[in-house]
Design a protein around this motif. Structure first.
Motif, PDB file in Angstrom:
ATOM      1  N   GLY A  20      -2.612  -5.851  -6.955  1.00 31.74           N
ATOM      2  CA  GLY A  20      -3.840  -5.095  -7.166  1.00 31.74           C
ATOM      3  C   GLY A  20      -3.830  -3.758  -6.464  1.00 31.74           C
ATOM      4  N   VAL A  21      -5.009  -3.233  -6.211  1.00 31.10           N
ATOM      5  CA  VAL A  21      -5.135  -1.887  -5.630  1.00 31.10           C
ATOM      6  C   VAL A  21      -4.831  -1.925  -4.138  1.00 31.10           C
ATOM      7  N   PRO A  22      -4.434  -0.789  -3.586  1.00 32.14           N
ATOM      8  CA  PRO A  22      -4.136  -0.760  -2.152  1.00 32.14           C
ATOM      9  C   PRO A  22      -5.397  -0.889  -1.305  1.00 32.14           C
ATOM     10  N   ARG A  23      -5.226  -1.506  -0.140  1.00 32.65           N
ATOM     11  CA  ARG A  23      -6.297  -1.658   0.832  1.00 32.65           C
ATOM     12  C   ARG A  23      -5.797  -1.208   2.193  1.00 32.65           C
ATOM     13  N   ASN A  24      -6.727  -0.822   3.052  1.00 34.77           N
ATOM     14  CA  ASN A  24      -6.307  -0.309   4.361  1.00 34.77           C
ATOM     15  C   ASN A  24      -6.520  -1.305   5.489  1.00 34.77           C
ATOM     16  N   TYR A  25      -6.577  -2.589   5.178  1.00 39.46           N
ATOM     17  CA  TYR A  25      -6.691  -3.589   6.228  1.00 39.46           C
ATOM     18  C   TYR A  25      -5.663  -4.687   6.004  1.00 39.46           C
ATOM     19  N   GLU A  26      -5.193  -5.205   7.131  1.00 40.93           N
ATOM     20  CA  GLU A  26      -4.015  -6.070   7.157  1.00 40.93           C
ATOM     21  C   GLU A  26      -4.176  -7.347   6.343  1.00 40.93           C
ATOM     22  N   ARG A  27      -5.320  -7.991   6.439  1.00 38.87           N
ATOM     23  CA  ARG A  27      -5.456  -9.312   5.829  1.00 38.87           C
ATOM     24  C   ARG A  27      -5.491  -9.269   4.309  1.00 38.87           C
ATOM     25  N   ALA A  28      -5.558  -8.064   3.756  1.00 37.99           N
ATOM     26  CA  ALA A  28      -5.558  -7.942   2.292  1.00 37.99           C
ATOM     27  C   ALA A  28      -4.160  -8.060   1.696  1.00 37.99           C
ATOM     28  N   TRP A  29      -3.138  -7.972   2.523  1.00 39.89           N
ATOM     29  CA  TRP A  29      -1.766  -7.899   2.037  1.00 39.89           C
ATOM     30  C   TRP A  29      -1.104  -9.262   2.064  1.00 39.89           C
ATOM     31  N   ASP A  30      -0.266  -9.508   1.067  1.00 33.54           N
ATOM     32  CA  ASP A  30       0.278 -10.843   0.864  1.00 33.54           C
ATOM     33  C   ASP A  30       1.689 -11.043   1.413  1.00 33.54           C
ATOM     34  N   TYR A  31       2.513 -10.016   1.329  1.00 32.03           N
ATOM     35  CA  TYR A  31       3.915 -10.145   1.704  1.00 32.03           C
ATOM     36  C   TYR A  31       4.273  -9.040   2.692  1.00 32.03           C
ATOM     37  N   TRP A  32       5.149  -9.402   3.635  1.00 31.04           N
ATOM     38  CA  TRP A  32       5.514  -8.492   4.713  1.00 31.04           C
ATOM     39  C   TRP A  32       7.012  -8.466   4.936  1.00 31.04           C
ATOM     40  N   GLY A  33       7.508  -7.273   5.325  1.00 27.15           N
ATOM     41  CA  GLY A  33       8.880  -7.159   5.752  1.00 27.15           C
ATOM     42  C   GLY A  33       9.011  -7.473   7.231  1.00 27.15           C
ATOM     43  N   GLN A  34      10.231  -7.380   7.719  1.00 22.60           N
ATOM     44  CA  GLN A  34      10.511  -7.695   9.116  1.00 22.60           C
ATOM     45  C   GLN A  34      10.288  -6.515  10.052  1.00 22.60           C
ATOM     46  N   GLY A  35      10.207  -5.337   9.482  1.00 23.93           N
ATOM     47  CA  GLY A  35       9.922  -4.161  10.298  1.00 23.93           C
ATOM     48  C   GLY A  35      11.161  -3.362  10.652  1.00 23.93           C
ATOM     49  N   THR A  36      10.934  -2.079  10.903  1.00 27.64           N
ATOM     50  CA  THR A  36      11.993  -1.189  11.358  1.00 27.64           C
ATOM     51  C   THR A  36      11.442  -0.333  12.490  1.00 27.64           C
ATOM     52  N   GLN A  37      12.237  -0.176  13.533  1.00 26.23           N
ATOM     53  CA  GLN A  37      11.772   0.514  14.737  1.00 26.23           C
ATOM     54  C   GLN A  37      11.881   2.027  14.570  1.00 26.23           C
ATOM     55  N   VAL A  38      10.814   2.711  14.929  1.00 30.55           N
ATOM     56  CA  VAL A  38      10.812   4.169  15.003  1.00 30.55           C
ATOM     57  C   VAL A  38      10.459   4.552  16.430  1.00 30.55           C
ATOM     58  N   THR A  39      11.321   5.321  17.051  1.00 32.23           N
ATOM     59  CA  THR A  39      11.083   5.772  18.419  1.00 32.23           C
ATOM     60  C   THR A  39      11.129   7.287  18.452  1.00 32.23           C
ATOM     61  N   VAL A  40      10.059   7.882  18.956  1.00 33.30           N
ATOM     62  CA  VAL A  40       9.970   9.335  19.052  1.00 33.30           C
ATOM     63  C   VAL A  40      10.071   9.715  20.517  1.00 33.30           C
ATOM     64  N   SER A  41      11.067  10.502  20.840  1.00 28.93           N
ATOM     65  CA  SER A  41      11.273  10.926  22.221  1.00 28.93           C
ATOM     66  C   SER A  41      10.648  12.299  22.441  1.00 28.93           C
ATOM     67  N   SER A  42      10.048  12.467  23.591  1.00 29.89           N
ATOM     68  CA  SER A  42       9.374  13.742  23.885  1.00 29.89           C
ATOM     69  C   SER A  42      10.265  14.659  24.705  1.00 29.89           C
TER      70      SER A  42
END
Length: 123
Positions: free
Chosen positions: A101-123
């Motif tokens: 369906g349409v996109p939503r901006n809250y977590e519980r609306a989503w059904d499937y998830w990936g494992q994640g990828t790390q992003v690190t920003v150095s200052s």
């Protein structure tokens, strides 16, 4: 079931750019939204951006508007997140998600998830 695999994370200097990708496989719904969330150190997971099946609807968190762009390629079942002008607040694990369906901006609306990828920003 739907499987999601993110890629493109890494270490980048403040002010730099990264492009994340997320490829879906398995039994994807006929018309599904794709989205990105992130979880920074010591923080809860939060919405970042999302896009509808047609690409006609895009949603962004206020913190990334004007810096991040979400897009998708339905033939490849892939969603992208172009991240520009990165700062230390963007350091997080970025997760891809899919919902029917349409996109939503809250977590519980989503059904499937990936494992994640790390992003690190150095200052």
């Amino acid at each position: 079931q739907v499987q999601l695999v993110e890629s493109g994370g890494g270490l980048v200097q403040a002010g730099g750019s990264l492009r994340l990708s997320c490829a879906a496989s398995g039994r994807t719904p006929s018309a599904y939204a794709m989205g990105w969330f992130r979880q920074g150190p010591g923080k809860e997971r939060e919405f970042v951006a999302a896009i509808s099946w047609s690409g006609g609807i895009t949603l962004y968190a206020d913190s990334v508007k004007g810096r991040f762009t979400v897009s998708r390629d339905n033939a490849k079942k892939t969603v992208y997140l172009q991240m520009n002008s990165l700062n230390s607040e963007d350091t997080a694990v970025y997760y891809c998600a899919v919902r029917n369906g349409v996109p939503r901006n809250y977590e519980r609306a989503w059904d499937y998830w990936g494992q994640g990828t790390q992003v690190t920003v150095s200052s």
